[in-house]
Design a protein around this motif. Sequence first.
Motif, PDB file in Angstrom:
ATOM      1  N   GLY A   1       8.538  -6.316  -7.690  1.00 33.05           N
ATOM      2  CA  GLY A   1       7.106  -6.255  -8.225  1.00 33.05           C
ATOM      3  C   GLY A   1       6.391  -5.061  -8.321  1.00 33.05           C
ATOM      4  N   PHE A   2       5.161  -4.861  -7.725  1.00 31.40           N
ATOM      5  CA  PHE A   2       4.337  -3.884  -8.073  1.00 31.40           C
ATOM      6  C   PHE A   2       4.723  -3.060  -6.765  1.00 31.40           C
ATOM      7  N   ARG A   3       5.376  -3.195  -5.857  1.00 34.22           N
ATOM      8  CA  ARG A   3       5.758  -2.496  -4.773  1.00 34.22           C
ATOM      9  C   ARG A   3       5.791  -0.923  -4.839  1.00 34.22           C
ATOM     10  N   GLU A   4       6.504  -0.539  -5.788  1.00 31.53           N
ATOM     11  CA  GLU A   4       6.797   1.048  -5.807  1.00 31.53           C
ATOM     12  C   GLU A   4       5.545   1.561  -6.686  1.00 31.53           C
ATOM     13  N   LEU A   5       4.937   0.879  -7.695  1.00 28.89           N
ATOM     14  CA  LEU A   5       3.533   1.519  -8.204  1.00 28.89           C
ATOM     15  C   LEU A   5       2.606   1.635  -7.073  1.00 28.89           C
ATOM     16  N   ILE A   6       2.588   0.839  -6.162  1.00 30.68           N
ATOM     17  CA  ILE A   6       1.471   0.770  -5.243  1.00 30.68           C
ATOM     18  C   ILE A   6       1.705   2.023  -4.180  1.00 30.68           C
ATOM     19  N   ALA A   7       2.888   2.262  -3.709  1.00 25.93           N
ATOM     20  CA  ALA A   7       3.561   3.343  -3.057  1.00 25.93           C
ATOM     21  C   ALA A   7       3.139   4.636  -3.759  1.00 25.93           C
ATOM     22  N   HIS A   8       3.464   4.567  -5.095  1.00 26.46           N
ATOM     23  CA  HIS A   8       3.414   6.051  -5.853  1.00 26.46           C
ATOM     24  C   HIS A   8       1.848   6.153  -6.299  1.00 26.46           C
ATOM     25  N   ALA A   9       1.252   5.319  -6.301  1.00 24.13           N
ATOM     26  CA  ALA A   9      -0.427   5.514  -6.520  1.00 24.13           C
ATOM     27  C   ALA A   9      -1.013   6.210  -5.090  1.00 24.13           C
ATOM     28  N   ILE A  10      -0.658   5.581  -3.955  1.00 26.53           N
ATOM     29  CA  ILE A  10      -1.021   5.769  -2.522  1.00 26.53           C
ATOM     30  C   ILE A  10      -0.712   7.309  -2.539  1.00 26.53           C
ATOM     31  N   CYS A  11       0.538   7.704  -2.746  1.00 26.83           N
ATOM     32  CA  CYS A  11       1.474   9.155  -2.581  1.00 26.83           C
ATOM     33  C   CYS A  11       0.452   9.971  -3.501  1.00 26.83           C
ATOM     34  N   ASN A  12      -0.098   9.753  -4.614  1.00 23.20           N
ATOM     35  CA  ASN A  12      -0.699  10.697  -5.541  1.00 23.20           C
ATOM     36  C   ASN A  12      -2.499  10.419  -5.248  1.00 23.20           C
ATOM     37  N   ALA A  13      -2.915   9.868  -3.988  1.00 23.04           N
ATOM     38  CA  ALA A  13      -4.141   9.911  -3.568  1.00 23.04           C
ATOM     39  C   ALA A  13      -5.096   8.825  -4.480  1.00 23.04           C
ATOM     40  N   VAL A  14      -4.172   7.822  -5.252  1.00 20.20           N
ATOM     41  CA  VAL A  14      -4.874   7.046  -6.293  1.00 20.20           C
ATOM     42  C   VAL A  14      -5.590   5.829  -5.314  1.00 20.20           C
ATOM     43  N   PRO A  15      -6.608   5.287  -5.213  1.00 21.74           N
ATOM     44  CA  PRO A  15      -7.130   4.215  -4.380  1.00 21.74           C
ATOM     45  C   PRO A  15      -6.570   3.010  -4.957  1.00 21.74           C
ATOM     46  N   VAL A  16      -6.054   1.908  -4.248  1.00 15.20           N
ATOM     47  CA  VAL A  16      -5.270   0.857  -4.627  1.00 15.20           C
ATOM     48  C   VAL A  16      -6.066  -0.315  -3.781  1.00 15.20           C
ATOM     49  N   LEU A  17      -6.598  -1.130  -4.703  1.00 22.43           N
ATOM     50  CA  LEU A  17      -7.284  -2.627  -4.367  1.00 22.43           C
ATOM     51  C   LEU A  17      -6.205  -3.792  -4.640  1.00 22.43           C
ATOM     52  N   THR A  18      -5.927  -4.451  -3.746  1.00 22.92           N
ATOM     53  CA  THR A  18      -5.042  -5.693  -3.934  1.00 22.92           C
ATOM     54  C   THR A  18      -5.569  -7.077  -3.252  1.00 22.92           C
ATOM     55  N   ALA A  19      -4.755  -8.221  -3.348  1.00 22.21           N
ATOM     56  CA  ALA A  19      -5.155  -9.317  -2.227  1.00 22.21           C
ATOM     57  C   ALA A  19      -3.997  -9.799  -1.671  1.00 22.21           C
ATOM     58  N   VAL A  20      -3.877 -10.073  -0.469  1.00 20.69           N
ATOM     59  CA  VAL A  20      -2.816 -10.907   0.161  1.00 20.69           C
ATOM     60  C   VAL A  20      -3.094 -12.018   0.589  1.00 20.69           C
ATOM     61  N   ASN A  21      -2.192 -12.889   0.729  1.00 19.31           N
ATOM     62  CA  ASN A  21      -2.157 -14.404   1.549  1.00 19.31           C
ATOM     63  C   ASN A  21      -1.629 -14.216   2.813  1.00 19.31           C
ATOM     64  N   GLN A  22      -2.048 -15.185   3.652  1.00 21.37           N
ATOM     65  CA  GLN A  22      -1.258 -15.005   4.924  1.00 21.37           C
ATOM     66  C   GLN A  22       0.236 -14.923   4.999  1.00 21.37           C
ATOM     67  N   GLN A  23       0.888 -15.774   3.978  1.00 23.40           N
ATOM     68  CA  GLN A  23       2.262 -15.951   3.973  1.00 23.40           C
ATOM     69  C   GLN A  23       2.889 -14.467   3.828  1.00 23.40           C
ATOM     70  N   ASN A  24       2.266 -13.553   2.961  1.00 19.16           N
ATOM     71  CA  ASN A  24       2.886 -12.152   2.894  1.00 19.16           C
ATOM     72  C   ASN A  24       2.270 -11.295   3.713  1.00 19.16           C
ATOM     73  N   LEU A  25       1.249 -11.489   4.672  1.00 21.97           N
ATOM     74  CA  LEU A  25       0.429 -10.724   5.306  1.00 21.97           C
ATOM     75  C   LEU A  25       1.375  -9.809   6.046  1.00 21.97           C
ATOM     76  N   LYS A  26       2.180 -10.345   6.867  1.00 25.42           N
ATOM     77  CA  LYS A  26       2.906  -9.429   7.763  1.00 25.42           C
ATOM     78  C   LYS A  26       3.920  -8.565   6.962  1.00 25.42           C
ATOM     79  N   ALA A  27       4.544  -8.811   5.672  1.00 19.48           N
ATOM     80  CA  ALA A  27       5.496  -7.749   5.125  1.00 19.48           C
ATOM     81  C   ALA A  27       4.541  -6.725   4.369  1.00 19.48           C
ATOM     82  N   PHE A  28       3.160  -6.995   3.850  1.00 20.33           N
ATOM     83  CA  PHE A  28       2.173  -6.046   3.411  1.00 20.33           C
ATOM     84  C   PHE A  28       1.885  -4.997   4.788  1.00 20.33           C
ATOM     85  N   LEU A  29       1.604  -5.614   5.769  1.00 22.85           N
ATOM     86  CA  LEU A  29       1.227  -4.682   6.706  1.00 22.85           C
ATOM     87  C   LEU A  29       2.454  -3.844   7.385  1.00 22.85           C
ATOM     88  N   GLU A  30       3.397  -4.286   7.077  1.00 25.07           N
ATOM     89  CA  GLU A  30       4.651  -3.486   7.481  1.00 25.07           C
ATOM     90  C   GLU A  30       4.833  -2.382   6.414  1.00 25.07           C
TER      91      GLU A  30
END
Length: 172
Positions: free
Chosen positions: A113-142
């Motif tokens: 999904g959007f995982r690589e794009l999120i990482a690319h944006a962060i590496c290029n100092a572009v702020p990223v805003l998203t939502a996460v549910n409890q089911q995916n929170l652990k993976a998101f925080l990792e």
Amino acid sequence: MTLGYVLSENPGETDRLLSMFASLHQMAETAVVGVVQSNVTCKDANGCDMDALVLPDGPTIRISQSLGKNARGCRLDPAALEQAVSEVQKRLLPETELLIVNKFGKHEADGRGFRELIAHAICNAVPVLTAVNQQNLKAFLEFSGDCAVELQPNGQALLEWFDGQAVPAQTV
């Protein structure tokens, strides 16, 4: 922190919040790219159809598939999601000021999904805003490590977070 997220508790609530935030920034002529989701009640099945609007100006891509009235499985259409990712990737330019991703979901938790794009944006100092549910929170925080900050699910909290992302002008 360049990665802000809201925990989604009520279905559709964060979709509306992120859509409103995106509209506000488009009116302010912020260079915002990404996707926001709207949900349409299904006539022939349980749940809803999920439409992803690619920012800033479309297209809208239906990212759900109809599995029938009695289906209980995940209705996400992986091919349509990857189409949305591809459309956003084309729009992510050096002048981008904000990336909005409607959700860090199961596909992102699984490395797609959007995982690589999120990482690319962060590496290029572009702020990223998203939502996460409890089911995916652990993976998101990792995935995000220490560069994510949880935001209260309201417009004021999102505005304050984004305003804090601005880099002060350098003085010579």
